[in-house]
Motif scaffolding. Sequence first.
Motif, PDB file in Angstrom:
ATOM      1  N   LEU A  71       0.654  -1.249   0.070  1.00 24.76           N
ATOM      2  CA  LEU A  71      -0.018   0.042   0.000  1.00 24.76           C
ATOM      3  C   LEU A  71       0.880   1.253  -0.158  1.00 24.76           C
ATOM      4  N   HIS A  72       0.658   2.341  -0.862  1.00 27.39           N
ATOM      5  CA  HIS A  72       1.091   3.771  -0.854  1.00 27.39           C
ATOM      6  C   HIS A  72       0.092   4.517  -0.776  1.00 27.39           C
ATOM      7  N   SER A  73      -0.891   4.419   0.124  1.00 24.11           N
ATOM      8  CA  SER A  73      -1.669   5.423   0.410  1.00 24.11           C
ATOM      9  C   SER A  73      -1.775   5.698   1.866  1.00 24.11           C
ATOM     10  N   PRO A  74      -2.051   6.932   2.505  1.00 20.25           N
ATOM     11  CA  PRO A  74      -2.282   7.651   3.754  1.00 20.25           C
ATOM     12  C   PRO A  74      -3.395   6.931   4.506  1.00 20.25           C
ATOM     13  N   HIS A  75      -3.121   6.498   5.789  1.00 22.56           N
ATOM     14  CA  HIS A  75      -4.128   6.042   6.612  1.00 22.56           C
ATOM     15  C   HIS A  75      -5.116   7.115   7.154  1.00 22.56           C
ATOM     16  N   PRO A  76      -6.539   7.043   7.254  1.00 21.60           N
ATOM     17  CA  PRO A  76      -7.090   5.956   7.072  1.00 21.60           C
ATOM     18  C   PRO A  76      -7.522   5.821   5.558  1.00 21.60           C
ATOM     19  N   VAL A  77      -7.879   4.815   4.939  1.00 22.79           N
ATOM     20  CA  VAL A  77      -8.886   4.943   3.653  1.00 22.79           C
ATOM     21  C   VAL A  77     -10.070   5.099   4.161  1.00 22.79           C
ATOM     22  N   GLU A  78     -10.914   6.319   3.777  1.00 20.54           N
ATOM     23  CA  GLU A  78     -12.205   6.345   4.110  1.00 20.54           C
ATOM     24  C   GLU A  78     -13.288   6.152   3.016  1.00 20.54           C
ATOM     25  N   PRO A  79     -14.495   5.813   3.272  1.00 19.41           N
ATOM     26  CA  PRO A  79     -15.336   5.559   2.261  1.00 19.41           C
ATOM     27  C   PRO A  79     -15.923   6.713   1.769  1.00 19.41           C
ATOM     28  N   ARG A  80     -16.611   6.803   0.608  1.00 20.52           N
ATOM     29  CA  ARG A  80     -17.469   7.998   0.159  1.00 20.52           C
ATOM     30  C   ARG A  80     -18.748   7.403  -0.312  1.00 20.52           C
ATOM     31  N   VAL A  81     -19.871   8.333  -0.470  1.00 18.86           N
ATOM     32  CA  VAL A  81     -21.114   7.590  -0.826  1.00 18.86           C
ATOM     33  C   VAL A  81     -21.458   7.768  -2.377  1.00 18.86           C
ATOM     34  N   ASP A  82     -21.940   6.646  -2.945  1.00 16.17           N
ATOM     35  CA  ASP A  82     -22.394   6.668  -4.301  1.00 16.17           C
ATOM     36  C   ASP A  82     -23.629   5.601  -4.238  1.00 16.17           C
ATOM     37  N   ILE A  83     -23.895   5.141  -5.413  1.00 13.72           N
ATOM     38  CA  ILE A  83     -25.046   4.003  -5.345  1.00 13.72           C
ATOM     39  C   ILE A  83     -24.308   2.846  -4.255  1.00 13.72           C
ATOM     40  N   THR A  84     -23.023   2.785  -4.518  1.00  6.40           N
ATOM     41  CA  THR A  84     -22.268   1.744  -3.409  1.00  6.40           C
ATOM     42  C   THR A  84     -21.340   2.661  -2.764  1.00  6.40           C
ATOM     43  N   LEU A  85     -20.595   2.058  -1.701  1.00  3.12           N
ATOM     44  CA  LEU A  85     -19.379   2.724  -0.996  1.00  3.12           C
ATOM     45  C   LEU A  85     -18.266   2.413  -1.936  1.00  3.12           C
ATOM     46  N   LYS A  86     -17.370   3.620  -2.061  1.00  8.58           N
ATOM     47  CA  LYS A  86     -16.232   3.592  -2.573  1.00  8.58           C
ATOM     48  C   LYS A  86     -15.076   4.398  -2.013  1.00  8.58           C
ATOM     49  N   PRO A  87     -13.960   3.804  -2.101  1.00  7.20           N
ATOM     50  CA  PRO A  87     -12.639   4.796  -1.401  1.00  7.20           C
ATOM     51  C   PRO A  87     -12.897   6.164  -1.923  1.00  7.20           C
ATOM     52  N   ARG A  88     -12.974   7.193  -0.714  1.00 10.17           N
ATOM     53  CA  ARG A  88     -13.080   8.700  -1.029  1.00 10.17           C
ATOM     54  C   ARG A  88     -11.629   9.191  -1.968  1.00 10.17           C
ATOM     55  N   ASP A  89     -10.524   8.449  -1.474  1.00 10.31           N
ATOM     56  CA  ASP A  89      -9.225   8.870  -2.357  1.00 10.31           C
ATOM     57  C   ASP A  89      -8.785   7.832  -2.941  1.00 10.31           C
ATOM     58  N   ARG A  90      -7.664   7.887  -3.728  1.00  8.69           N
ATOM     59  CA  ARG A  90      -7.081   6.774  -4.642  1.00  8.69           C
ATOM     60  C   ARG A  90      -6.269   5.946  -3.653  1.00  8.69           C
ATOM     61  N   VAL A  91      -6.468   4.711  -3.974  1.00 10.47           N
ATOM     62  CA  VAL A  91      -5.736   3.630  -2.801  1.00 10.47           C
ATOM     63  C   VAL A  91      -4.729   3.074  -4.112  1.00 10.47           C
ATOM     64  N   LYS A  92      -3.385   3.779  -3.690  1.00  9.71           N
ATOM     65  CA  LYS A  92      -2.327   3.246  -4.558  1.00  9.71           C
ATOM     66  C   LYS A  92      -1.429   2.086  -4.127  1.00  9.71           C
ATOM     67  N   ILE A  93      -1.047   1.174  -4.891  1.00 11.25           N
ATOM     68  CA  ILE A  93      -0.534   0.043  -4.704  1.00 11.25           C
ATOM     69  C   ILE A  93       0.774  -0.470  -5.390  1.00 11.25           C
ATOM     70  N   THR A  94       1.641  -1.110  -5.037  1.00  8.54           N
ATOM     71  CA  THR A  94       2.647  -1.584  -5.977  1.00  8.54           C
ATOM     72  C   THR A  94       2.634  -3.079  -5.857  1.00  8.54           C
ATOM     73  N   LEU A  95       3.338  -3.844  -6.661  1.00  5.33           N
ATOM     74  CA  LEU A  95       3.269  -5.193  -6.630  1.00  5.33           C
ATOM     75  C   LEU A  95       4.417  -6.017  -6.548  1.00  5.33           C
ATOM     76  N   GLU A  96       5.019  -6.396  -5.565  1.00  6.00           N
ATOM     77  CA  GLU A  96       6.250  -7.014  -5.379  1.00  6.00           C
ATOM     78  C   GLU A  96       6.223  -8.609  -5.628  1.00  6.00           C
ATOM     79  N   PRO A  97       6.999  -8.973  -6.530  1.00  8.38           N
ATOM     80  CA  PRO A  97       6.841 -10.492  -6.886  1.00  8.38           C
ATOM     81  C   PRO A  97       7.250 -11.444  -5.785  1.00  8.38           C
ATOM     82  N   VAL A  98       6.566 -12.536  -5.501  1.00  2.99           N
ATOM     83  CA  VAL A  98       6.726 -13.356  -4.481  1.00  2.99           C
ATOM     84  C   VAL A  98       8.172 -14.158  -4.772  1.00  2.99           C
ATOM     85  N   ARG A  99       8.800 -14.289  -3.768  1.00  3.51           N
ATOM     86  CA  ARG A  99      10.370 -15.165  -3.850  1.00  3.51           C
ATOM     87  C   ARG A  99      10.027 -16.305  -2.991  1.00  3.51           C
ATOM     88  N   ARG A 100      10.157 -17.397  -3.492  1.00  2.00           N
ATOM     89  CA  ARG A 100       9.763 -18.723  -2.699  1.00  2.00           C
ATOM     90  C   ARG A 100      11.127 -19.363  -2.679  1.00  2.00           C
TER      91      ARG A 100
END
Length: 417
Positions: free
Chosen positions: A388-417
């Motif tokens: 996760l690369h977003s500040p806490h907390p990730v708050e909801p906003r109201v539309d027909i359904t709840l969605k994150p108020r702000d962008r939720v940014k992520i990166t993907l780290e490859p799994v190393r086994r």
Amino acid sequence: MGREADGRIVRANLGPFRPYLITHPDHLQHVLRDNVDNYRRDGMMWKPLSRLVGETSDADPSWPVKRRVYQDLLSGPSTALVADKMVATISDAVGELGERADPERPVDAYEEMTRIVYRTIIRVLIGDRISVSQIDELGQVMVTATTSSFRSRMLMPFVPLSVPLPGDRTFNRSVQAVDDLIFPIVREARRNGAGGRDVVSLLLNARGEDGKGIDDRAVRDGITGLFVAATDTTVSVLTFLWAALDLNPEVRARLYDEMDRVVGEGPPSFEHVADLTYTKMVLHEALRLYSVAWIAPRVVEADDLIDGVRIKAGAIVAVSPFLTHRLPGIWPQPYVFDPERFATGRSRHRFAFMAFGGGPNQCAGRVFFFIEAPLILATLLSKYRPILHSPHPVEPRVDITLKPRDRVKITLEPVRR
């Protein structure tokens, strides 16, 4: 209001809009099951939603046919066939995401989950009748349609559709774009024969008790209705989930351990889903805490009495899973993310968990969710660890359904086994 009411029935004073707020499971059982015919799905969110997906109640004469199709699609051997269609599409979509989301380039989790979920569900609904570029186009216009004018329409359900409100023009353009994509597919399938197991074929071949089929409009509405039911919740929950896991590393570690043990390096399959028990507990808890279907209003047909409170005919009853899932008398420490609430053997009132509604009108998207969400997580987590690369907390906003108020940014780290 929900906290102050603490499960009691109250009437919210919102100016000209004064709904009864119903949150306690006993009262919900009365509204959604015991006296369900007295509480119609009409007004508020249902009226604007019907412009996108058609009628959403038994007032729709084609509803019995569509309901049988949905039940056939989501029961018995058909479930495995649906899952098999999902697996290949999810794998391709996650592969594309992996190419975009390296450890140095954060991506928007909501947009990426939308792309994966929409491609997966549209492939189930329409099969090979639609290209990947058309799927992405349809996904984009559906996002626009479900976020453009719903807030204003929901807050002012008494305003006629003929009176323009903010977002109406964008919404109407999006609905037209949906029609321009879906109707040609339906008409071509009707002309050339519909022998597949996609929803287009099933709806075209279905017959009512009178032996008659349904028209192109009803098929189009059946596709879009099931699409909305099977996508919005999954997209939002899988986006909120990354924030919840970041705040709860012990849950995250146990989830990853189960994925490594059950799925390993993959590829995942439908057979894995039954063994992902902790994963399903995590998803249930995400559904509870981030109650995507945050409100399900009803219009009262005739005067009623619930727990000594007189409910007047013509009024709106606001059923809110978001508030029910936060009642401390039902859910101890309701703001704590605790998947153990859903461990085998735990019991609760059947209307305490309302993520997909309850009673005879329970959302058809429930079965889709518990197939697609574990498969998406299994495919993603067999290869990557989202950071996760977003500040806490990730708050909801109201539309027909709840969605994150702000962008939720992520990166993907490859799994190393």
